[in-house]
Scaffold this active site. Structure first.
Site, PDB file in Angstrom:
ATOM      1  N   ALA A  95       0.723  -1.207  -0.113  1.00 18.38           N
ATOM      2  CA  ALA A  95      -0.117  -0.025   0.164  1.00 18.38           C
ATOM      3  C   ALA A  95       0.746   1.450   0.045  1.00 18.38           C
ATOM      4  CB  ALA A  95      -0.824   0.137   1.271  1.00 18.38           C
ATOM      5  N   LYS A  96       2.145   1.074   0.237  1.00 20.43           N
ATOM      6  CA  LYS A  96       3.012   2.264   0.396  1.00 20.43           C
ATOM      7  C   LYS A  96       2.416   3.665   1.296  1.00 20.43           C
ATOM      8  CE  LYS A  96       5.913   0.431  -3.419  1.00 20.43           C
ATOM      9  NZ  LYS A  96       5.085  -0.793  -3.792  1.00 20.43           N
ATOM     10  N   ARG A  97       1.811   3.253   2.261  1.00 26.19           N
ATOM     11  CA  ARG A  97       1.071   4.337   3.147  1.00 26.19           C
ATOM     12  C   ARG A  97       2.058   5.199   3.926  1.00 26.19           C
ATOM     13  NH1 ARG A  97      -2.402   2.594  -0.160  1.00 26.19           N
ATOM     14  NH2 ARG A  97      -4.528   2.081   0.272  1.00 26.19           N
TER      15      ARG A  97
ATOM     16  N   ASP B  99       4.006   4.603  -6.450  1.00 27.83           N
ATOM     17  CA  ASP B  99       4.567   3.498  -6.847  1.00 27.83           C
ATOM     18  C   ASP B  99       5.250   3.347  -7.919  1.00 27.83           C
ATOM     19  OD1 ASP B  99       4.607   0.319  -6.753  1.00 27.83           O
ATOM     20  OD2 ASP B  99       3.166   0.431  -5.423  1.00 27.83           O
TER      21      ASP B  99
END
Lengths: 278, 278
Positions: A95-97, B99
């Protein structure tokens, strides 16, 4: 899942493979398109076919969000299916939050409480308080972006600090060790940067690394193991497109299974080579 | 929405206020809790009450995701409501996404096509190809994190490059200008760093800045305008908690409206002071 349990799975399955469920509605086999929730049906078949050869499974949130709330529903069904049918699979939300502290807390609630993920990928730019809320959950993990597999990694990750000569990705690795432990933190290090894994291992010898970029993005599994493996393996190597889109026919799942088994066989050998027995 | 249209709204409403819809199920007034989709009902009332005084509206995704797919459904209903009832409001998805290229494309599809947002906040760590897919949509925007309002901003954003003496956030501002234009890029600069806005403006004189951190986080609106305003205003100042939780009673919406109007009145004066007329 804790580190001991993850390492047990790796030894048992002779695999450190993570299957990336980058399930794009526009790319799944045509015969599924008429059915209710084709994304979930696709994922379920992929998971059943690959589970014997994989220790981890990583849906990338972008693919689900591109279908709106129905996409999140497919995601939740996928997570629930894995949790029930394969409780030993390590489940990663790619999710690369990352946000200010009180907001990251809500992301942690989303991925660890509402959904039953074991780990979430997080971005380091906003620093400690953007990451810490994820680290308060026992046996849950964050996987912090350090050195990514894409071309844009060169834009900022290699900036050298005039104070101490450290590159940005090295600083992320070093400083973030004060935030958590090898029991609740991993790092993303792209396979396209395999030679850099040697330097990464000097800074974080004991942490697990999530390594994307083998296969479609061009990284080599052998090189990754050579520079990145530690005494408890310490690697989760992800493959997405090379497995889930191995075939676009009705036999997509069995082809995915074969692709995963092939990687597992190579991993079995690499574990042997590094003295990690059954 | 393009920059001209946004500036028109600012002049017309005498406001550069963005209302942050950080709607937490656990914090909304008790009398809504029995109803179907209380988050949407809350948002709708807040939007109706604040729309006359605001030019932008910014749901933070974390708050919706903490409710799983139902949360995404509340989000979609909120977006659809704003798009229909207030087409002139600039709609920001505070998602802090980013991303590898082919994956960011899916995030762009999610926020710009599936949902009808005007802008998405994005994280710079992964560099150019993580951001570019968002920039191919006409009249859509990214808002790139540069200097954030939280304590953790100090961990990495002030690293000084030994090559050219630039700080990381300055490098993000400078390099990213090659990726887009002031017509499709804005930057996040926290109000808690108001004195830094002067330096920011030297690098990006013409871009709009999204400024969080006024109110609950302690930033001063006057200072922000003093250092950050340009000849087309160039600012969207966000307030979340100070407006949406101004009251926890049945009258929460009218209190939110009053809080927004009060900020608008201050903004009206600041626009005047900077020679931006009606």
């Amino acid at each position: 899942m804790n580190q001991d349990q993850l390492f047990e799975q790796i030894k048992k399955k002779r695999s450190f493979l993570c299957v990336g469920l980058d399930t794009d509605m526009k790319k799944i086999p045509g015969h599924l398109s008429g059915k209710a929730d084709p994304v979930f049906i696709f994922n379920k078949e992929i998971i059943d076919a690959t589970a014997p050869y994989t220790v981890a499974c990583k849906p990338n949130l972008a693919f689900y969000e591109s279908n709106g709330w129905e996409g999140w529903q497919s995601l939740e069904k996928t997570v629930n299916y894995v949790r029930t049918a394969y409780p030993d699979i390590f489940l990663i939300a790619d999710a690369k939050r990352g946000d200010i502290g009180n907001t990251s807390q809500l992301y942690a609630r989303a991925f660890f409480e509402k959904l039953g993920f074991d780990a979430v990928t997080t971005a380091p730019y906003m620093g400690e308080d953007s990451v810490k809320p994820f680290l308060t959950y026992p046996d849950k993990w964050i996987i912090l972006l350090a050195l990514t597999s894409n071309r844009g990694a060169a834009d900022f990750q290699f900036i050298r600090d005039e104070k101490d000569g450290e590159l940005l990705f090295e600083k992320v690795l070093r400083i973030s060790q004060d935030w958590g432990t090898p029991e609740n933190m991993m790092y993303v290090v792209g396979a396209t940067q395999a030679e850099k894994l040697k330097e990464v291992r000097q800074i974080v010898p004991d942490h697990f690394l999530l390594v994307p970029g083998v296969g479609a993005q061009g990284g080599s599994l052998k090189e990754v193991a050579r520079y990145g493996m530690n005494r408890r393996c310490g690697l989760l190597v992800n493959s997405s497109r090379g497995i889930i889109y191995a075939s676009s026919g009705k036999d997509f799942a069995s082809h995915a299974g074969s692709a995963a088994r092939q990687i597992r066989d190579e991993m079995d050998q690499l574990l042997d080579d590094h003295g990690i027995g059954k």
